[in-house]
Scaffold this active site. Structure first.
Site, mmCIF file in Angstrom:
data_model
loop_
_atom_site.group_PDB
_atom_site.id
_atom_site.type_symbol
_atom_site.label_atom_id
_atom_site.label_comp_id
_atom_site.label_asym_id
_atom_site.label_seq_id
_atom_site.Cartn_x
_atom_site.Cartn_y
_atom_site.Cartn_z
ATOM 1 N N SER A 102 0.839 -1.202 0.000
ATOM 2 C CA SER A 102 0.000 0.000 0.000
ATOM 3 C C SER A 102 0.878 1.257 0.000
ATOM 4 O O SER A 102 1.772 1.386 -0.835
ATOM 5 C CB SER A 102 -0.931 -0.062 1.222
ATOM 6 O OG SER A 102 -1.904 0.928 1.148
ATOM 7 N N ASP A 138 -8.969 -6.223 -4.534
ATOM 8 C CA ASP A 138 -8.553 -4.919 -3.990
ATOM 9 C C ASP A 138 -9.122 -3.826 -4.887
ATOM 10 O O ASP A 138 -8.744 -3.714 -6.048
ATOM 11 C CB ASP A 138 -7.020 -4.863 -3.961
ATOM 12 C CG ASP A 138 -6.481 -3.588 -3.322
ATOM 13 O OD1 ASP A 138 -7.279 -2.671 -3.026
ATOM 14 O OD2 ASP A 138 -5.256 -3.522 -3.119
ATOM 15 N N HIS A 195 -8.136 -4.935 -0.240
ATOM 16 C CA HIS A 195 -6.835 -4.315 -0.007
ATOM 17 C C HIS A 195 -6.112 -4.967 1.174
ATOM 18 O O HIS A 195 -4.902 -5.122 1.162
ATOM 19 C CB HIS A 195 -7.042 -2.821 0.241
ATOM 20 C CG HIS A 195 -5.775 -2.030 0.286
ATOM 21 N ND1 HIS A 195 -4.896 -1.986 -0.772
ATOM 22 C CD2 HIS A 195 -5.231 -1.259 1.256
ATOM 23 C CE1 HIS A 195 -3.871 -1.214 -0.450
ATOM 24 N NE2 HIS A 195 -4.041 -0.772 0.782
#
Lengths: 380, 198
Positions: A154, A320, A353
Site C-alpha cells: 500500500s 482490492d 486491499h
C-alpha cells in the site's frame, strides 16, 4: 515467548538525527527521532539488509512481541521471521516508524522541546519523498549502503517505488505490494472525507487537542470506519457479515443493529484509542501528494522510472478496489517500458486491499521464492 | 509431449532468436523455454502466463514473469517493444486467435508461433475412425481439452495470407526430425517465424 517461527521478544530502538532536514514543503526540521526494530543479523559485508516500509496505520513493530505477555505480534509477523517468506535466518530486517508517526518517531504528538508542548498543528506535512530521505539517513546510521530489498504494501509500496527512483543504487530488489503509482480522484476523495471527519470534530481544536485533554475520537472513528470499508471487498463483507442482525430482529432505531455496524464501530473505537488524529491527517496527505511523476516532464511514469535500476516484484490482489490490480499493472508497464527486470502476480484473494496483510499460500510462496532468489544472489 | 520433442521445438525457436534479443514468451508455462533462451541466447525476456503455479515456477528459475490473461490482450506492452514475441504450444488454446496474433505482431518486430498440426496423419486416421484425435501432441479427450482452436499447417498459412502476415521461416517436425516432404501430413508440430507485411 517461544512461538515457532517468531523473532521473539523485540526491543525497539531510537535513532536521533541532529542534522536539519528540509522537507518537500520547505519547512526545516532541526532534529528528529526515528524509532525502529531489527530482526535477524546483519552479515559482515552488510549485504543482507531488508527495509520494510509501513502503510497508513503501520509502524516499526513489524514482527515479534514486545514482552513475554504480549498477545499480538507485529503487523506483518506472518511474513517476517525465522523460516517465514522474509526469512530472518537469512536477512537482517528493519522496520521503522515513519517521521510524523505516533508510535515513537517524531510526530505531531511528540513534545516540541522549544515549547515543552506537543507539536500538534505546528508539525509540518511530510511526503513520501521526505520519508525516503529519513530512511536513507537511518540506513547510513546502520552502515547499510545498499539494501538487498526494500519491501512495502500500500503506502509502503509507494515508498519502495520512490526509493527505486531517488536512490537507484541503494536497493537491489523492490517488492511493491498492493500499491498504486499515485492516487485517483476517488482515492483522494475518500481521504478527504476521513480528514473532514477529524477536522470538524469539536474536540480537534485545530490540531492542538492535547492541551485540552481530549482526542477527536468521533472524527478518528469515522475516518477509520470509512477506511475499513475501502480495505475490504464487497464479497468478504457480505460473507463475514451479510445482513446479519445482532438481536435477530429490527429495532426500528439507530443503535447498532447490523453486525457490520458493530464491526466497524469496534474497529473505529480500537483505532481512536491508539492512533493520533494529526498523524492520520498527515499520512492521508502523504498518500494524496504521492506522485513520483510530479517533478518530471510529461508526468509519465515510464519516463520517471528511467532512473530505476532495481529488480521488481509487483503484487496485486484480485478483489482490492482501493488499489486495484490495474494500478499495479501501470507500475509494471512503466518498468517494462524501461526494460527493467520485473515479475508481476495478481493474487486471487477475497480480502480486498487488506489481503496484503493476510496469509495466503500463493502470495506467501511467491514472496518466499522470490526472497530465496534474492538470498542466493547475495551469496554468489 | 515427450521431452525430446520439446527440446527440438525449443532449439528451432532458439536458433531464430538472435543473441541478446528482447523476447516476450506468451503462455510461458513453467518457463523452460524462456530459461533456455536466457541461458543459450542471453535473451532478456519476460514470460506471460495466467496460472499461479507457473508464476511461481518462473520466479523460482529467476525469470521475469507477468501474470496476465492473454485473451485480454497485450495492452500493457508498447508497440515494437520486443524483438520476438513467442507463442509456443499455446495458440490452439486461445479464445481470440486473430486478436492475439495481431497483438503479437504489434508488440513484437517478429513473432514465433509453434502449434500441434491437426493435419498430422495419425490425427487424420483417428478422425476417419470416427474419433477426435488423441496423441502425444494432443493428449486430451474432446471434453477436457484446453485446445479449442486446432488448425493444420495449411490452415495457418491461409490465415497468414488473408491477413497480410509474412511467413519468414517454417519448420515442421515429427519426433525431433524436420519434415520437408508432405509436412501437413507427416509433421506433428509446426513452428513459424512471422512478421507484419510493411
Amino acid at each position: 515467548m517461544s512461538k515457532p517461527n517468531s523473532v521473539g521478544v523485540i526491543t525497539p530502538q531510537t535513532a536521533r538525527f541532529d542534522s536539519p532536514l528540509t522537507l518537500k514543503s520547505g519547512v526545516t526540521l532541526p532534529f528528529y527521532e526515528l524509532v525502529y526494530e531489527t530482526y535477524g543479523t546483519l552479515n559482515a559485508d552488510k549485504s543482507n539488509a531488508i527495509l520494510v516500509c509501513h502503510a497508513l496505520s503501520g509502524n516499526h513493530h513489524v514482527a515479534g512481541y514486545h514482552s513475554e505477555h504480549d498477545k499480538r505480534p507485529g503487523w506483518w509477523d506472518n511474513m517476517i521471521g525465522p523460516g517465514k517468506p522474509i526469512d530472518t535466518g537469512r536477512f537482517f530486517v528493519i522496520g521503522l516508524n515513519n517521521l510524523g508517526g505516533c508510535h515513537g518517531s517524531t510526530g505531531p504528538s511528540s513534545i516540541n522541546p522549544q515549547t515543552g508542548k506537543p507539536f500538534g498543528a505546528s508539525f509540518p506535512v511530510v511526503t513520501v519523498e521526505d520519508w525516503v530521505e529519513t530512511q536513507t539517513r537511518l540506513a547510513d546510521r546502520l552502515g547499510i549502503r545498499q539494501f538487498a530489498a526494500i519491501v512495502g504494501g500500500s503506502l509502503g509500496g509507494m515508498q519502495v517505488l520512490q526509493w527505486s527512483i531517488n536512490h537507484p543504487d541503494r536497493l537491489r530488489h523492490a517488492l511493491v505490494i498492493a500499491a498504486a503509482p499515485r492516487l485517483t480522484a476517488q482515492n483522494i476523495a475518500f481521504n478527504d472525507v476521513a480528514r473532514q471527519a477529524i477536522l470538524t470534530d469539536p474536540d480537534f481544536h485545530g490540531g492542538d487537542f492535547y492541551a485540552h485533554g481530549v482526542v477527536p475520537r468521533r472524527g478518528l472513528r469515522i475516518a477509520r470506519m470509512l477506511g475499513h470499508i475501502t480495505y475490504l471487498s464487497d464479497d468478504v463483507m457480505g460473507e463475514k457479515f451479510g445482513r446479519m442482525l445482532r438481536t435477530g430482529a429490527y429495532n426500528f432505531g439507530y443503535e447498532v443493529e447490523f453486525e457490520i455496524e458493530s464491526y466497524l464501530r469496534y474497529q473505529g473505537d480500537k483505532f481512536a484509542d491508539s492512533f493520533d488524529a494529526n498523524t492520520y491527517l498527515l499520512m492521508t496527505k502523504a498518500l494524496d501528494y504521492f506522485d513520483p511523476t510530479h517533478h518530471h516532464q510529461h508526468s509519465s511514469l515510464s519516463h520517471t522510472m528511467q532512473a530505476a535500476r532495481a529488480k521488481f516484484l509487483v503484487i496485486s490482489f484480485s478483489t482490492d478496489w482501493r488499489f486495484s490490480p490495474a494500478r499495479s499493472r501501470e507500475i509494471v508497464k512503466a518498468l517494462l517500458d524501461n526494460n527493467l527486470d520485473v515479475s508481476y502476480a495478481e493474487i486471487t484473494a477475497a480480502h480486498g486491499h487488506d489481503a496484503f496483510l493476510m496469509e495466503d499460500p500463493q502470495y506467501h510462496n511467491l514472496v518466499r521464492t522470490y526472497m530465496e532468489r534474492v538470498a542466493e544472489e547475495g551469496r554468489s | 509431449m515427450t521431452n525430446a520433442t520439446i527440446r527440438h521445438d525449443f532449439e528451432t525457436i532458439a536458433a531464430w532468436v538472435k543473441p541478446g534479443s528482447r523476447v516476450l514468451d506468451l503462455g510461458c508455462g513453467d518457463g523452460t523455454l524462456l530459461k533456455y533462451l536466457k541461458d543459450s541466447r542471453q535473451a532478456h525476456g519476460y514470460g506471460v502466463d495466467i496460472k499461479d503455479a507457473n508464476i511461481l515456477a518462473c520466479v523460482q528459475k529467476g525469470l521475469n514473469v507477468i501474470q496476465n490473461d492473454l485473451d485480454a490482450g497485450l495492452s500493457g506492452f508498447e508497440a515494437d517493444s520486443f524483438d520476438f514475441v513467442i507463442l509456443s504450444q499455446t495458440l490452439q488454446a486461445m479464445r481470440h486467435i486473430e486478436q492475439v496474433v495481431a497483438e503479437m505482431l504489434r508488440v513484437g518486430k517478429q513473432a514465433i508461433v509453434a502449434f500441434p498440426n491437426f493435419g498430422y496423419w495419425r490425427h487424420r486416421v483417428q478422425v476417419l475412425q470416427g474419433h477426435m484425435p488423441v496423441s502425444p501432441k494432443l493428449p486430451y479427450q474432446w471434453y477436457d481439452t484446453p485446445n479449442i482452436h486446432l488448425c493444420t499447417v495449411k490452415d495457418f498459412e491461409a490465415f497468414c495470407a488473408q491477413r497480410g502476415i509474412r511467413i519468414l521461416e517454417r519448420v515442421v517436425m515429427e519426433s525431433d526430425r524436420e519434415i520437408s516432404f508432405l509436412p501437413n501430413i507427416r509433421g506433428s508440430v509446426a513452428v513459424y517465424r512471422i512478421e507484419r507485411s510493411q
